[in-house]
Scaffold this active site. Structure first.
Site, PDB file in Angstrom:
ATOM      1  N   LYS A  65      36.616  -5.112 -47.485  1.00  0.00           N
ATOM      2  CA  LYS A  65      37.528  -5.716 -46.527  1.00  0.00           C
ATOM      3  C   LYS A  65      38.773  -4.855 -46.288  1.00  0.00           C
ATOM      4  O   LYS A  65      39.421  -4.970 -45.258  1.00  0.00           O
ATOM      5  CB  LYS A  65      37.914  -7.113 -46.988  1.00  0.00           C
TER       6      LYS A  65
HETATM    7  C1  LIG Z   1      33.128 -10.209 -47.244  1.00  0.00           C
HETATM    8  C2  LIG Z   1      32.141  -9.551 -48.090  1.00  0.00           C
HETATM    9  C3  LIG Z   1      30.804  -9.479 -47.701  1.00  0.00           C
HETATM   10  C4  LIG Z   1      30.279 -10.130 -46.431  1.00  0.00           C
HETATM   11  O1  LIG Z   1      30.860  -9.611 -45.283  1.00  0.00           O
HETATM   12  P1  LIG Z   1      30.818 -10.413 -43.902  1.00  0.00           P
HETATM   13  O2  LIG Z   1      31.712  -9.703 -42.994  1.00  0.00           O
HETATM   14  O3  LIG Z   1      31.300 -11.788 -44.230  1.00  0.00           O
HETATM   15  O4  LIG Z   1      29.440 -10.396 -43.454  1.00  0.00           O
HETATM   16  C5  LIG Z   1      29.927  -8.787 -48.534  1.00  0.00           C
HETATM   17  N1  LIG Z   1      30.345  -8.235 -49.688  1.00  0.00           N
HETATM   18  C6  LIG Z   1      31.616  -8.300 -50.095  1.00  0.00           C
HETATM   19  C7  LIG Z   1      31.998  -7.677 -51.390  1.00  0.00           C
HETATM   20  C8  LIG Z   1      32.551  -8.947 -49.309  1.00  0.00           C
HETATM   21  O5  LIG Z   1      33.820  -9.002 -49.721  1.00  0.00           O
END
Ligand SMILES: *Cc1c(COP(=O)(O)O)cnc(C)c1O
Length: 493
Positions: free
Chosen positions: A113
């Site tokens: 993120k």
């Molecule tokens: C948020 C997240 C995901 C999923 O991502 P999306 O954008 O919700 O599809 C997968 N792995 C990790 C570690 C995340 O923080």
């Protein structure tokens, strides 16, 4: 370029406005009116250039109301060598001739993120300046674990903003919780909610559309915005790393320009994988996008059948950032694939909110199945994937990446495969050690860092190593119905 709401395409605003608003008043998400294409020479120009220049080219296609200087300043401030532990924030690791991993967790919070949330606050404050607004932006975040910390880091002490994060009080790991509750900054706060992630997300959405709350904030000199993955400013930076991964592999000679790649994407809210679809629509040579879900496999069923149905058990898994039953960004995909049919999308979303399900018509389903494939991994398969990646390649993966790894193993197309790796194994040491067959007998999750380090030799990220001794600043918890009140308390209004 204008942006329209998925539920009313007559709502047309600029990208800066879309990023400030986050969500449209009709409940829809903002989507560009059309998806820009890269020319062949632009594609070639990505090879041999760095991540930041790739970002500049891609972002300039979508954020057409930002000046070149504005974009450069946002990009250069976000993707620094210091924050991302090196010159390439999104390196590609080769497992073997057909399998690669795109590592998206070299940012300050060790999860993917950061890729979006280091730049999004800059895009947002730039947008607000462009609109000559003097209101303080209030960011409310619902998080299943990783977004919260990444948003807190992204917004920490950013002038003209305040941020409050809601997380499921008993649905995140010890490390994730401590990362958030120890957050610094004078404009930050964190609140545990007695409920799951969907409760947090619905709560935040409810506050955004609560006219009384909006007015009370406005009167106090505040305006809401969202940093969740429904915000276009979160999504668009993610398009960049698909292009970057492709360019890296051309550069290394692993593929030739024009060869297709399949991307396997561990998904919850459908944000990460939607960015891949947008990259494909822009002209990136993508074969299939493979959607990888954990035991909460609502998306697997949807992609395989066309029926979205959230009426099912909710599981708390070892990949908590994917424990989601309502994948918000899917709405954007359906809007684009339906040829901007806002009426149909409004109808699906109303059905979803009233009955918890909807079924798309065949033509959309066919389109979805042309571009996407889907699979899922249960808990046992996730652990086995962690072990397999280590035994086979000496490569240590976290449980989210492991879901992708498992699904990748069961998927064979004609193209080389790139698995998106979304978190450092050190964010989920207990599951990783369990997967590797080690003992997790330890005083707390922090001791597990040392165990994992001894077992694998992989270095502990510095920001996690210092976490144990960090001071807790926010230990509050609240019920689902108290969230609005907590916002007022935070803002003193
Ligand atoms: C948020 C997240 C995901 C999923 O991502 P999306 O954008 O919700 O599809 C997968 N792995 C990790 C570690 C995340 O923080």
């Amino acid at each position: 370029m204008n942006y329209v709401s998925t539920r009313n395409k007559n709502v047309k605003i600029s990208s800066a406005q879309a990023i400030v608003k986050g969500l449209s008043e009709d409940g829809g998400l903002f989507v560009p009116e059309s998806i820009p294409k890269l020319s062949e020479s632009e594609m070639s120009s990505l090879v041999g250039s760095g991540y930041r220049s790739r970002a500049k080219l891609i972002l300039s296609k979508f954020l057409t109301d930002y000046s070149e200087e504005e974009l450069e300043s946002c990009i250069n401030g976000a993707y620094t060598v210091e924050k991302f532990a090196g010159s390439n924030p999104a390196p590609v690791k080769k497992l073997d001739d057909n399998n690669y991993v795109l590592e998206l967790w070299h940012g300050p919070t060790c999860a993917f993120k950061d890729m979006a949330l280091q730049i999004m606050p800059r895009l947002l404050t730039t947008a607000v300046k462009k609109q000559n607004s003097d209101k303080t932006i209030v960011i409310l975040v619902a998080t299943s674990g990783d977004t919260g910390k990444a948003a807190l880091e992204g917004f920490c002490d950013v002038e003209g903003t305040k941020i409050l994060v809601f997380y499921p009080a008993h649905g995140v790991s010890e490390v994730q919780k401590k990362q958030m509750t120890s957050q610094g900054g004078s404009n930050t706060s964190v609140m545990g909610v007695i409920g799951n992630f969907d409760d947090c997300q619905s709560g935040v959405k409810r506050i955004f559309s609560d006219k009384q709350a909006v007015k009370r904030l406005n009167d106090g000199g505040y305006v809401f915005s969202s940093a969740n993955s429904i915000n276009w400013g979160r999504l668009v930076p993610q398009v960049v790393y698909y292009f970057s991964a492709y360019a890296e592999l051309v550069q290394s000679g692993d593929i030739k320009m024009g060869d297709k790649l399949d991307f396997i994407v561990p998904t919850g809210n459908f944000g990460d994988i939607l960015a891949g679809y947008i990259a494909k629509e822009m002209g990136l040579y993508v074969g299939r996008l493979v959607c990888a879900s954990n035991k909460n496999n609502v998306l697997t069923d949807f992609i395989n059948t066309g029926a979205y149905n959230r009426n099912r058990d909710f599981f708390t898994t070892m990949s908590p950032s994917m424990d989601i039953l309502i994948s918000s960004n899917l709405e954007r995909l359906l809007f684009i694939m339906s040829g901007c049919d806002d009426e149909k999308i409004s109808m699906y979303m109303e059905q979803l909110s009233k009955t918890g399900k909807y079924t798309v018509y065949n033509e959309i389903l066919n389109k979805i199945q042309t571009d996407f494939a889907a699979g899922c991994a249960d808990e046992q398969q996730t652990l086995k994937a962690i072990r397999d990646a280590y035994d086979r390649y000496g490569y240590v993966i976290d449980p989210h990446t492991a879901v992708g790894y498992h699904v990748s193993g069961g998927y064979s197309g004609n193209n080389k495969k790139v698995i998106l790796s979304t978190a450092s194994p050190y964010k989920f040491p207990k599951s990783v050690i369990t997967g590797l067959g080690g003992s997790t007998q330890a005083e707390n999750e922090f001791r597990l860092f040392d165990i994992l380090n001894k077992q694998t030799g992989v270095a502990i990220p510095p920001s996690l190593a210092s976490l144990e001794s960090a001071q807790v600043r926010f230990d509050g918890e609240c019920g689902i119905n108290e969230m609005t009140e907590k916002v007022y308390e935070f803002l003193n209004i």
